[in-house]
Write an enzyme that holds these catalytic residues in place. Structure first.
Site, PDB file in Angstrom:
ATOM      1  N   GLU A  84      49.540 114.990  18.182  1.00 15.99           N
ATOM      2  CA  GLU A  84      50.455 115.179  17.575  1.00 15.99           C
ATOM      3  C   GLU A  84      51.963 114.344  17.745  1.00 15.99           C
ATOM      4  O   GLU A  84      51.259 112.844  18.309  1.00 15.99           O
ATOM      5  CB  GLU A  84      50.786 116.404  18.835  1.00 15.99           C
ATOM      6  CG  GLU A  84      51.150 116.165  20.193  1.00 15.99           C
ATOM      7  CD  GLU A  84      51.103 117.474  20.986  1.00 15.99           C
ATOM      8  OE1 GLU A  84      50.270 117.925  21.071  1.00 15.99           O
ATOM      9  OE2 GLU A  84      53.039 117.183  21.430  1.00 15.99           O
ATOM     10  N   CYS A  97      58.182 109.502  17.766  1.00  9.89           N
ATOM     11  CA  CYS A  97      56.638 109.518  18.758  1.00  9.89           C
ATOM     12  C   CYS A  97      55.596 109.061  18.093  1.00  9.89           C
ATOM     13  O   CYS A  97      55.183 110.283  17.361  1.00  9.89           O
ATOM     14  CB  CYS A  97      57.435 110.505  19.573  1.00  9.89           C
ATOM     15  SG  CYS A  97      55.835 109.895  21.036  1.00  9.89           S
ATOM     16  N   CYS A 104      44.007 110.899  26.764  1.00  9.03           N
ATOM     17  CA  CYS A 104      43.950 109.739  27.205  1.00  9.03           C
ATOM     18  C   CYS A 104      43.002 109.822  28.563  1.00  9.03           C
ATOM     19  O   CYS A 104      43.099 110.619  28.866  1.00  9.03           O
ATOM     20  CB  CYS A 104      45.644 109.867  27.420  1.00  9.03           C
ATOM     21  SG  CYS A 104      46.347 108.651  28.549  1.00  9.03           S
ATOM     22  N   CYS A 108      46.979 111.175  34.406  1.00  9.49           N
ATOM     23  CA  CYS A 108      48.606 111.083  34.957  1.00  9.49           C
ATOM     24  C   CYS A 108      48.404 112.687  35.323  1.00  9.49           C
ATOM     25  O   CYS A 108      48.306 114.030  34.757  1.00  9.49           O
ATOM     26  CB  CYS A 108      49.648 110.438  34.253  1.00  9.49           C
ATOM     27  SG  CYS A 108      49.901 109.083  34.203  1.00  9.49           S
ATOM     28  N   CYS A 111      51.343 115.493  32.975  1.00 15.02           N
ATOM     29  CA  CYS A 111      50.629 114.967  31.583  1.00 15.02           C
ATOM     30  C   CYS A 111      49.786 115.732  31.899  1.00 15.02           C
ATOM     31  O   CYS A 111      48.763 115.145  31.345  1.00 15.02           O
ATOM     32  CB  CYS A 111      50.646 113.427  31.506  1.00 15.02           C
ATOM     33  SG  CYS A 111      50.404 113.428  29.604  1.00 15.02           S
ATOM     34  N   CYS A 329      54.950 116.669  26.611  1.00 22.99           N
ATOM     35  CA  CYS A 329      54.325 116.313  25.843  1.00 22.99           C
ATOM     36  C   CYS A 329      52.650 116.252  26.250  1.00 22.99           C
ATOM     37  O   CYS A 329      52.161 117.553  26.706  1.00 22.99           O
ATOM     38  CB  CYS A 329      54.151 114.434  26.959  1.00 22.99           C
ATOM     39  SG  CYS A 329      55.610 114.072  27.576  1.00 22.99           S
TER      40      CYS A 329
HETATM   41  N1  SAH Z   1      50.337 106.049  28.138  1.00 26.02           N
HETATM   42  C1  SAH Z   1      52.101 105.961  27.797  1.00 26.02           C
HETATM   43  C2  SAH Z   1      52.657 106.622  27.535  1.00 26.02           C
HETATM   44  C3  SAH Z   1      52.464 108.131  28.451  1.00 26.02           C
HETATM   45  S1  SAH Z   1      53.989 109.411  27.438  1.00 26.02           S
HETATM   46  C4  SAH Z   1      53.008 105.366  29.725  1.00 26.02           C
HETATM   47  O1  SAH Z   1      52.020 105.875  30.846  1.00 26.02           O
HETATM   48  O2  SAH Z   1      53.454 105.060  29.408  1.00 26.02           O
HETATM   49  C5  SAH Z   1      55.726 108.384  27.637  1.00 26.02           C
HETATM   50  C6  SAH Z   1      56.473 108.659  28.992  1.00 26.02           C
HETATM   51  O3  SAH Z   1      56.523 110.203  29.617  1.00 26.02           O
HETATM   52  C7  SAH Z   1      55.965 108.540  29.779  1.00 26.02           C
HETATM   53  O4  SAH Z   1      56.521 107.573  31.284  1.00 26.02           O
HETATM   54  C8  SAH Z   1      54.283 109.750  30.738  1.00 26.02           C
HETATM   55  O5  SAH Z   1      54.636 109.071  31.903  1.00 26.02           O
HETATM   56  C9  SAH Z   1      55.754 110.750  30.625  1.00 26.02           C
HETATM   57  N2  SAH Z   1      55.316 111.782  30.459  1.00 26.02           N
HETATM   58  C10 SAH Z   1      54.304 112.401  30.241  1.00 26.02           C
HETATM   59  N3  SAH Z   1      54.030 113.388  30.932  1.00 26.02           N
HETATM   60  C11 SAH Z   1      55.250 114.566  30.689  1.00 26.02           C
HETATM   61  C12 SAH Z   1      56.048 115.248  31.429  1.00 26.02           C
HETATM   62  N4  SAH Z   1      55.151 116.635  31.402  1.00 26.02           N
HETATM   63  N5  SAH Z   1      57.256 115.347  31.605  1.00 26.02           N
HETATM   64  C13 SAH Z   1      57.586 114.506  31.853  1.00 26.02           C
HETATM   65  N6  SAH Z   1      57.251 113.172  31.411  1.00 26.02           N
HETATM   66  C14 SAH Z   1      55.762 112.965  31.470  1.00 26.02           C
END
Ligand code: SAH
Length: 342
Positions: A84, A97, A104, A108, A111, A329
């Site tokens: 997406e 984006c 992944c 985290c 996420c 996300c």
């Molecule tokens: N793998 C990369 C890109 C991730 S997405 C990274 O870790 O940076 C971009 C940002 O959104 C990252 O900072 C990630 O930690 C954050 N993110 C992911 N899921 C989220 C959520 N549910 N709420 C807020 N931020 C989120």
């Protein structure tokens, strides 16, 4: 084979078309987001022949347009995998984006992209295909071509290093769509060796680092990668990146109740950001159904921001887009996959 994986010279070598201007016609058709069969500058027989052997890798299968003008997109890849993206309009242009992996493996805690782990890396052409297929919507929901990119879709870009670097070269190439590298942000959970490599490779993109905590203990609860690299190692790599590239570092910081918005976090952020230019992007946590973390309220976020400003730390709260169309996300892909299960 996906033709978008090839730069102009590779395309010329691989296809060896004659007359040679056919390569130019093909290349500019592809860069305009056309499918092979749609490139009307090419003779029909050639289009058919190429169409049987080659693809362009990515197709938009759903787009949800928000009241705020942003768009959430679902793309299907050649092997049936789904990824997406989010399109965000601004006064000065627009941002897409981009996803770099299907799923992944970073896991985290907040996420949705990591639920189910890593399926596979995307190729450079599959990343480029996301941008070209959205540009193609111009005249429809899109006013003009995309000007900015954030590598913040599903996946950890630095865990797919070679393909991401090739994509950065393709998308910023002068004979392609020529998006300036200064307008591209690469977001990473903090793979320190790769951050240094990116600095050495001289790509010149903006580096965003997902920090999300000010102590190693809390960061380990949120991000498994923190077991491998401490915050001070991540900050050292950030400084290395700044020293090599002159680009200020962006820290992403999703605010989570009871975890990271304390007065002491402000003090520690002061230490973390001391001595080199940086900016903190505060993010309102997007609640994800499968996860059990709670965000903070708007007024708590503003209080935290005020405390950062009082300490002269550069910070803003990130504007949120598309809350009416599953902005979080990985949410749209998950709901698509769930609906296929039923
Ligand atoms: N793998 C990369 C890109 C991730 S997405 C990274 O870790 O940076 C971009 C940002 O959104 C990252 O900072 C990630 O930690 C954050 N993110 C992911 N899921 C989220 C959520 N549910 N709420 C807020 N931020 C989120």
């Amino acid at each position: 084979m996906n033709l978008l994986d090839l730069d102009f010279d590779e395309l010329a070598l691989t296809l060896d078309l004659s007359p040679s201007y056919r390569v130019k016609q093909l290349y500019s058709g592809l860069q305009a987001g056309l499918k092979i069969q749609e490139i009307s500058a090419l003779p029909l027989a050639l289009r058919q022949e190429l169409g049987e052997k080659y693809t362009v890798g990515v197709e938009i299968i759903e787009k949800l347009v928000s009241v705020d003008g942003s768009m959430k997109l679902l793309y299907r890849l050649d092997d049936g995998n789904i990824i997406e993206g989010v399109f965000m309009p601004h006064d000065y242009g627009s941002t897409l984006c981009v996803s770099t992996q299907v799923g992944c493996r970073m896991g985290c805690a907040f996420c949705a992209s990591g639920i189910g782990g890593l399926v596979r890396n995307l190729t450079s052409g599959e990343m480029l295909g996301q941008v070209l297929s959205v540009n193609r919507l111009k005249g429809g929901p899109l006013e003009r071509n995309i000007t900015n990119l954030v590598l913040m879709g599903s996946g950890e870009p630095l865990d797919n290093y070679d393909n991401v670097v090739k994509f950065l070269r393709l998308v910023s190439s002068e004979d392609g769509i020529n998006i300036s590298r200064r307008n591209i942000s690469l977001s990473t959970c903090g793979l320190t060796d790769r951050i240094r490599q990116l600095a050495d490779d001289g790509l010149g993109v903006t580096l965003s680092i997902s920090l999300h905590a000010t102590t190693d203990e809390i960061r380990r609860q949120l991000m498994p990668i923190a077991n491998k690299y401490s915050i001070s190692e991540v900050v050292d790599a950030a400084k290395y990146y700044f020293n090599k590239t002159g680009r200020r570092i962006i820290y992403e910081y999703s605010m989570i109740k009871g975890k990271n918005i304390d007065y002491f976090d402000v003090k520690r952020l002061k230490e973390i950001t001391k001595g080199y230019p940086s900016h903190i992007n505060l993010i309102m946590l997007n609640p994800v159904k499968e996860k059990h973390l709670e965000g903070c309220t708007k007024s708590e976020a503003e209080r935290f921001l005020g405390r950062l400003h009082a300490e002269k730390i550069s910070a803003t709260i990130r504007k949120s887009f598309g809350s009416d169309i599953m902005g979080a996300c990985g949410q749209l892909r998950r709901s698509y996959l769930d609906s296929k299960k039923e």
